[in-house]
Scaffold this motif. Structure first.
Motif, mmCIF file in Angstrom:
data_model
loop_
_atom_site.group_PDB
_atom_site.id
_atom_site.type_symbol
_atom_site.label_atom_id
_atom_site.label_comp_id
_atom_site.label_asym_id
_atom_site.label_seq_id
_atom_site.Cartn_x
_atom_site.Cartn_y
_atom_site.Cartn_z
ATOM 1 N N GLY A 123 -1.170 -3.503 -4.316
ATOM 2 C CA GLY A 123 -0.107 -3.765 -3.648
ATOM 3 C C GLY A 123 0.727 -3.311 -2.406
ATOM 4 O O GLY A 123 1.794 -3.469 -2.226
ATOM 5 N N VAL A 124 0.568 -2.267 -2.230
ATOM 6 C CA VAL A 124 0.431 -1.242 -1.811
ATOM 7 C C VAL A 124 0.204 -1.266 -0.083
ATOM 8 O O VAL A 124 -0.986 -1.668 0.337
ATOM 9 C CB VAL A 124 1.137 0.069 -1.834
ATOM 10 C CG1 VAL A 124 1.610 0.686 -3.198
ATOM 11 C CG2 VAL A 124 -1.068 0.411 -1.894
ATOM 12 N N GLU A 125 0.908 -0.370 0.948
ATOM 13 C CA GLU A 125 0.604 -0.527 2.027
ATOM 14 C C GLU A 125 0.111 0.717 2.704
ATOM 15 O O GLU A 125 1.109 1.534 2.567
ATOM 16 C CB GLU A 125 1.228 -1.268 2.612
ATOM 17 C CG GLU A 125 1.160 -1.115 4.268
ATOM 18 C CD GLU A 125 2.061 -2.216 5.385
ATOM 19 O OE1 GLU A 125 2.480 -1.733 6.426
ATOM 20 O OE2 GLU A 125 2.277 -3.075 4.628
ATOM 21 N N PRO A 126 -0.840 1.202 3.054
ATOM 22 C CA PRO A 126 -1.131 2.803 3.378
ATOM 23 C C PRO A 126 -0.071 3.490 4.449
ATOM 24 O O PRO A 126 0.204 2.816 5.460
ATOM 25 C CB PRO A 126 -2.414 3.054 3.767
ATOM 26 C CG PRO A 126 -2.924 1.552 3.916
ATOM 27 C CD PRO A 126 -2.196 0.648 3.246
ATOM 28 N N ARG A 127 0.539 4.299 4.244
ATOM 29 C CA ARG A 127 0.567 4.845 5.922
ATOM 30 C C ARG A 127 0.893 6.206 5.996
ATOM 31 O O ARG A 127 0.779 6.588 7.572
ATOM 32 C CB ARG A 127 2.637 4.894 5.601
ATOM 33 C CG ARG A 127 2.866 3.635 5.333
ATOM 34 C CD ARG A 127 4.734 3.718 5.285
ATOM 35 N NE ARG A 127 5.423 2.717 5.018
ATOM 36 C CZ ARG A 127 6.561 2.449 4.288
ATOM 37 N NH1 ARG A 127 7.275 3.500 4.247
ATOM 38 N NH2 ARG A 127 6.994 1.039 3.292
#
Length: 273
Positions: A123-127
């Protein structure tokens, strides 16, 4: 369990320009997260001559291997990558799309093998970009294999070149997540059974009839796979090797065979598992 299945080359050898996903999410009980293995998603991309296909993934790592054709991939983040048959390139976090254009190809269109690490259900978005975009040219890869072939003290069970990034010096892997090896099996030879903790998504790069992999959960006292499943190699096709399964590669033909496995072994290496 991870199933033993194939993604046949016929899927990318004809038809319209399109993405052809190898989606096993239903078999892996992964809900609405399209995936080929729990951590990776593999697809073919067919791009007809003179056309373009756009791809996007919420991923930390994306790898593209050119099965067939000549063209260019363009993105706002990473610029242009010119490619031809046998080349491979990887890109880090890419918020926008990547446009793949085919200039020339047999069978009316180029074919790319695309793998990325979007599936994890965190549930995370890579940055943060963990590595720089890298291109591996076919000529350089084959040159390196030739060097290894003539080196003293090399392994007689495996002849290939590990693809690594200078930005991943701790794991010595393609990216901090992805691991890959351009592996050759000499004519009339066998690579003895071995196994690894990560799932392998194996692309057959080149093989004549009589090349295959035997895989299974156990080996006997002589080191052979017990009650094996046989996967015949077909150029341009992909097969899945489950984690922890013993497998051996067999080449009963008179020509060298080549395979390109891609795994999420960067994660396993970092975790010391």
């Amino acid at each position: 369990p991870v199933p033993v299945l194939i993604h046949p080359p016929a899927l990318h050898e004809s038809g319209d320009s399109r993405i052809i996903p190898f989606d096993l999410s239903a078999l892996l009980d992964a809900g609405d997260h399209a995936c080929t293995s729990p951590n990776l998603m593999a697809s073919f991309i067919r791009v007809k001559v003179g056309e373009k296909v756009e791809t996007s993934a919420t991923a930390t790592s994306q790898a593209f291997y050119v099965i067939r054709g000549k063209g260019m991939s363009t993105s706002e983040e990473h610029g242009k990558v010119h490619w031809s048959t046998g080349d491979m390139f990887v890109v880090p976090v890419t918020p926008g799309t990547i446009s793949h254009e085919c200039f020339d190809a047999e069978q009316g269109g180029a074919a790319l093998y695309w793998i990325h690490d979007e599936p994890p259900q965190l549930g995370v978005e890579p940055r943060k970009k963990k590595f720089r975009p890298t291109v591996y040219k076919r000529e350089a890869l084959l040159e390196r294999v030739e060097e290894i072939k003539h080196a003293s003290g090399r392994s007689t069970n495996r002849l290939g070149v590990l693809l690594g990034s200078a930005d991943c010096d701790q794991t010595k892997t393609l990216t901090h997540v992805l691991w890959s090896l351009l592996n050759s099996i000499p004519a009339q030879s066998v690579q003895r059974p071995h196994r690894h903790n990560s799932v392998a998504l194996d692309l057959c790069v080149a093989a004549k009839p009589g090349v295959y992999t035997l895989m299974g959960c156990d080996i006997d006292a002589q080191g052979f796979v017990v009650d094996p499943i046989r996967c015949d190699w077909v150029p341009g096709g992909v097969f899945v090797t489950p984690p922890g399964w013993w497998h051996s590669h067999h080449n009963e033909s008179d020509d060298v065979a080549w395979v390109l496995p891609i795994q999420d072994a960067g994660l396993y290496t970092y975790q010391r598992t």
